[in-house]
Design an enzyme around this catalytic site. Structure first.
Site, PDB file in Angstrom:
ATOM      1  N   LEU A 157      30.772 -83.288 -14.785  1.00 57.43           N
ATOM      2  CA  LEU A 157      30.767 -83.037 -13.347  1.00 57.43           C
ATOM      3  C   LEU A 157      30.418 -84.309 -12.577  1.00 57.43           C
ATOM      4  O   LEU A 157      29.523 -85.055 -12.976  1.00 57.43           O
ATOM      5  CB  LEU A 157      29.753 -81.942 -12.997  1.00 57.43           C
ATOM      6  CG  LEU A 157      29.903 -80.604 -13.728  1.00 57.43           C
ATOM      7  CD1 LEU A 157      28.789 -79.656 -13.311  1.00 57.43           C
ATOM      8  CD2 LEU A 157      31.265 -79.991 -13.445  1.00 57.43           C
ATOM      9  N   LYS A 211      30.472 -86.658 -24.977  1.00 57.95           N
ATOM     10  CA  LYS A 211      29.812 -86.805 -23.676  1.00 57.95           C
ATOM     11  C   LYS A 211      29.239 -88.205 -23.508  1.00 57.95           C
ATOM     12  O   LYS A 211      29.438 -88.868 -22.479  1.00 57.95           O
ATOM     13  CB  LYS A 211      28.712 -85.752 -23.530  1.00 57.95           C
ATOM     14  CG  LYS A 211      27.826 -85.928 -22.321  1.00 57.95           C
ATOM     15  CD  LYS A 211      28.582 -85.817 -21.016  1.00 57.95           C
ATOM     16  CE  LYS A 211      27.625 -85.917 -19.831  1.00 57.95           C
ATOM     17  NZ  LYS A 211      28.321 -85.798 -18.543  1.00 57.95           N
ATOM     18  N   ASN A 215      30.566 -91.280 -20.815  1.00 57.87           N
ATOM     19  CA  ASN A 215      29.720 -91.946 -19.828  1.00 57.87           C
ATOM     20  C   ASN A 215      29.570 -93.433 -20.125  1.00 57.87           C
ATOM     21  O   ASN A 215      29.530 -94.263 -19.205  1.00 57.87           O
ATOM     22  CB  ASN A 215      28.350 -91.269 -19.765  1.00 57.87           C
ATOM     23  CG  ASN A 215      28.375 -90.029 -18.893  1.00 57.87           C
ATOM     24  OD1 ASN A 215      29.413 -89.647 -18.361  1.00 57.87           O
ATOM     25  ND2 ASN A 215      27.233 -89.377 -18.742  1.00 57.87           N
ATOM     26  N   CYS A 267      22.522 -90.241 -14.682  1.00 58.87           N
ATOM     27  CA  CYS A 267      23.129 -90.080 -16.014  1.00 58.87           C
ATOM     28  C   CYS A 267      23.454 -91.398 -16.705  1.00 58.87           C
ATOM     29  O   CYS A 267      23.042 -91.620 -17.843  1.00 58.87           O
ATOM     30  CB  CYS A 267      24.398 -89.243 -15.905  1.00 58.87           C
ATOM     31  SG  CYS A 267      24.121 -87.547 -15.362  1.00 58.87           S
TER      32      CYS A 267
END
Length: 276
Positions: A157, A211, A215, A267
């Site tokens: 998101l 994930k 990133n 993040c």
């Protein structure tokens, strides 16, 4: 489908609300009594375009509820999403304290088969630990024969467009080693992927690493264009022209190649340190 989402932070609240919008019955759980009381009154603790309206409408229609009782939520659900925080440790690693606490409490309160899904960003091997923590609590309660499955379903998101990202995802990553769990999660996400098959299934560890890898790649693009900008400064070159020139390559694209102060937020810094 009856779903529990543990944690009403950014990921948990957006996920639970979007699941409810598709007709599921969702119970969002948090230990913060003031936050739960506020959500019940219609007070949204974060700002995300479109979120407030969806929370209010689904709560009014009875599909979205809020509670501090994990026990009640687990008893009412066949699928339990863990969406609690995973803050960084001093050495750059990931603090799994909240994950462990929730996994153990889920284990203590399971009374029937359920699928436990980690949606928090967690290191490779965390789902196996969740399985172990839950099993330990079941055995301590004398219910060691009760079965449950675990899965990884990382979130992708973007702040400011999270509702659109969830409702119309680029991809939905499902990592599990259990066919029944996979079928349940596919059923849950079917309404979100009706136009195009966005589901990508893989092993649990692969999903966990996906994930972090995503990133890290995005952070790398930001860092790279900043390095090129430094070269441009030294040589008297317009970085904007260079950016347009490389972004026109479909293999590179324009996203995340805007020079600036660097990457930040909640993040990228911690996830880059975590994968290191």
């Amino acid at each position: 489908m009856n779903i529990a989402v543990i944690g009403t932070g950014y990921v948990g609240l957006v996920s639970g609300t979007c699941f409810a919008e598709m007709g599921n019955h969702v119970i969002c759980v948090d230990i913060d009594e003031d936050k739960i009381a506020g959500l019940t009154r219609g007070e949204i603790p974060i700002y995300e375009p479109g979120l407030s309206e969806l929370v209010l409408s689904n709560h009014k229609d009875g599909r979205l509820k809020f509670t501090t009782s994990l026990e009640d939520a687990v008893h009412a659900s066949r699928m339990v999403f863990i969406a609690v925080g995973t803050p960084p440790l001093e050495d750059g690693g990931t603090d799994l304290g909240f994950i462990e606490a929730v996994a153990r409490e889920i284990g203590r309160n399971l009374h029937d088969y359920a699928v436990i899904v980690t949606k928090s960003t967690v290191p490779v091997g965390t789902a196996a630990k969740v399985r172990g923590w839950g099993q330990e609590e079941l055995e301590a309660e004398g219910r060691g024969s009760l079965r449950f499955s675990v899965a990884s379903n990382p979130e992708f998101l973007r702040e400011g467009s999270a509702i659109g990202d969830f409702m119309r995802p680029d991809r939905v990553i499902i990592g599990t080693d259990n066919h029944y769990a996979l079928d349940m999660i596919k059923q849950l996400y079917a309404p979100f992927t009706m136009n195009h098959d966005r589901l990508i299934t893989m092993g649990i560890k692969e999903a966990e690493l996906t994930k972090y890898a995503a990133n890290a790649m995005l952070a790398t693009k930001i860092s790279f264009i900043n390095e090129i900008a430094h070269i441009c400064d030294e040589l008297g070159i317009d970085i904007e022209s260079v950016r347009k020139g490389i972004g026109a390559d479909s293999r590179i694209g324009y996203s995340f190649i805007y020079p600036g102060v660097g990457y930040g937020g909640s993040c990228f810094p911690k996830d880059v340190k975590a994968i290191i």
